[in-house]
Design an enzyme around this catalytic site. Sequence first.
Site, PDB file in Angstrom:
ATOM      1  N   ASP A 235       0.966  -1.123  -0.075  1.00  0.00           N
ATOM      2  CA  ASP A 235      -0.040   0.121   0.001  1.00  0.00           C
ATOM      3  C   ASP A 235       0.970   1.255   0.198  1.00  0.00           C
ATOM      4  O   ASP A 235       2.296   1.204   0.056  1.00  0.00           O
ATOM      5  CB  ASP A 235      -0.982   0.078   1.211  1.00  0.00           C
ATOM      6  CG  ASP A 235      -2.305   0.641   0.798  1.00  0.00           C
ATOM      7  OD1 ASP A 235      -2.350   1.579   0.212  1.00  0.00           O
ATOM      8  OD2 ASP A 235      -3.316   0.112   1.437  1.00  0.00           O
TER       9      ASP A 235
ATOM     10  N   HIS B 142     -14.201  -2.044  -5.517  1.00  0.00           N
ATOM     11  CA  HIS B 142     -15.180  -1.054  -5.648  1.00  0.00           C
ATOM     12  C   HIS B 142     -14.924   0.502  -5.404  1.00  0.00           C
ATOM     13  O   HIS B 142     -15.814   1.259  -5.732  1.00  0.00           O
ATOM     14  CB  HIS B 142     -16.298  -1.484  -4.384  1.00  0.00           C
ATOM     15  CG  HIS B 142     -15.750  -1.020  -3.040  1.00  0.00           C
ATOM     16  ND1 HIS B 142     -16.444  -1.397  -1.955  1.00  0.00           N
ATOM     17  CD2 HIS B 142     -14.536  -0.717  -2.377  1.00  0.00           C
ATOM     18  CE1 HIS B 142     -15.962  -0.977  -0.881  1.00  0.00           C
ATOM     19  NE2 HIS B 142     -14.631  -0.599  -1.095  1.00  0.00           N
TER      20      HIS B 142
END
Length: 356
Positions: A215, A263
């Site tokens: 990340d 999403h």
Amino acid sequence: MDTRPFAPEPAPAGLAATELPSPMPLMALSTGFWAFKTLAAAHELGLFARLSGTGGTTAADLARDLGIHPRPAEMLLTGCASLGLLERSRGRYWNAAISEAYLVPGAPGYFGGWVAMADKRLYAGWGKLVEAIRTNRPTTWDPDVQDSLFDGEDPAMLSLFWEAMHSLSTMTARKLGEAVDFGRFDRLLDIGGGSGAYDIELCRLYPRLRATVYDLPHVAGIATGKVAQAGLEGRIHAVAGDFFGGAPLPGGHDLHLLSMILHDWDESRNRVLLARSFDALESGGAVVISELLVDDNKTGPAPAALMSLNMLIETEGRNYTPAEYGTWLEDAGFRDVETIWFDAPGANGAVIGRKR
């Protein structure tokens, strides 16, 4: 002449045989925020923490402890009891089992981060839902002056966000690990892995598994701290990077995880990310997409459909169907695509593709 008081008027012709549906579902929908704000207020006031490990409280006790009037103290306790958050016995209120397990800070399953984030961040954004629908733009941050929802955000709000994601992901990861057999895999790459909650839980469930949280730099630091708290530094490490950046995804992994990531993005960017996953994944490996999946006929289920609207106020993405993910996976080169369903706060299923 009918002399009874308040005699009902005769039903119009053709209506007597047709019974109108009950309006109660509409009443429940239109007042749904009452229940949420009751929960949020009780959590913010520290009610569940106060009651944990004690002999309970009365309205008078709570009023004195919080320095408030007895009237709202009684109303708050009654409201929480009506929602199943508290139990009452011999005139005193106690934490219900669900509150003791999930709403007391420090509990292994603490869910309060999500409650606070929904209250302090999402509630205001949902108040502008019509604006988001009309403009197709988020309402919790301003794309005209911010590069992302994290850019320039108040540090306290960001802390709430990451604690919310950690608590939501912890419980979801457990359910994912029980529903999907990860026993044959050795090295997991958690793409956009956030605080490392999935990695911590999956490594606890599968002793041979080792994991990499991939990340952005400031997020990788959060993951490193959470992994240390879990005592899993020897099996999980965090690598800083941008999964849309120019460098390839880290290699050497036979399992990729995309949990509550796709999403956030539109179809074109999701296809790019799945192609990058395919290129970096070891042959014989698999990619797992864990999400609240919308049914292929796009009529529900409600948690996925409403999370999709939450993506409208927060991101450029939406919640997708198994069929949509399946098409993108196969176009990227994955084969033997399947969907496994389960029940968890942050996901209801996993779409899995394999690299031969």
